[in-house]
Scaffold this motif. Structure first.
Motif, short mmCIF file in Angstrom:
data_model
loop_
_atom_site.label_atom_id
_atom_site.label_comp_id
_atom_site.label_asym_id
_atom_site.label_seq_id
_atom_site.Cartn_x
_atom_site.Cartn_y
_atom_site.Cartn_z
N ALA A 54 -46.48 14.99 -14.34
CA ALA A 54 -46.62 15.46 -15.89
C ALA A 54 -45.57 16.55 -16.06
O ALA A 54 -44.90 16.51 -17.26
CB ALA A 54 -48.25 16.39 -15.32
N GLN A 55 -45.45 17.20 -14.72
CA GLN A 55 -43.62 18.06 -15.57
C GLN A 55 -42.62 17.23 -15.95
O GLN A 55 -41.66 17.32 -16.47
CB GLN A 55 -43.29 18.83 -14.12
CG GLN A 55 -42.33 19.92 -14.33
CD GLN A 55 -42.67 21.14 -13.09
OE1 GLN A 55 -42.61 20.16 -11.96
NE2 GLN A 55 -41.67 21.68 -12.44
N ALA A 56 -42.58 16.34 -15.04
CA ALA A 56 -41.06 15.20 -15.17
C ALA A 56 -41.61 14.63 -16.03
O ALA A 56 -40.34 14.78 -17.50
CB ALA A 56 -41.13 14.83 -14.73
N LEU A 57 -42.68 13.85 -16.90
CA LEU A 57 -42.68 13.59 -18.42
C LEU A 57 -42.34 14.53 -19.57
O LEU A 57 -42.30 13.87 -20.34
CB LEU A 57 -44.07 13.14 -17.69
CG LEU A 57 -44.45 11.86 -17.44
CD1 LEU A 57 -45.65 11.16 -17.53
CD2 LEU A 57 -43.72 10.11 -17.48
N ALA A 58 -43.36 15.47 -19.15
CA ALA A 58 -42.98 16.62 -19.68
C ALA A 58 -41.10 16.89 -20.32
O ALA A 58 -41.10 17.97 -21.70
CB ALA A 58 -43.76 17.94 -20.06
#
Length: 59
Positions: A54-58
């Motif tokens: 989720a952090q990488a996609l954000a």
């Protein structure tokens, strides 16, 4: 794969004695789900795999 099986043996088989194959069949998918979503990994900067993705996609 070797790494996963090492974690599987350490995290599941060394702590639980399964009295039936039904018990193992129930525990195995639960462990795999935990491993893929909830476990905290130092390689992922202290995040669970889901949090890290989720952090990488954000970004």
């Amino acid at each position: 794969m070797e790494n996963f099986f090492g974690h599987l043996k350490e995290g599941l088989f060394h702590h639980v004695r399964f009295l039936s194959t039904d018990a193992l069949e129930t525990a195995l998918p639960e462990y795999i789900s935990w491993y893929n979503t909830d476990r905290i990994s130092t390689k992922l900067k202290g995040l669970s795999p889901v949090q890290y993705r989720a952090q990488a996609l954000a970004a």
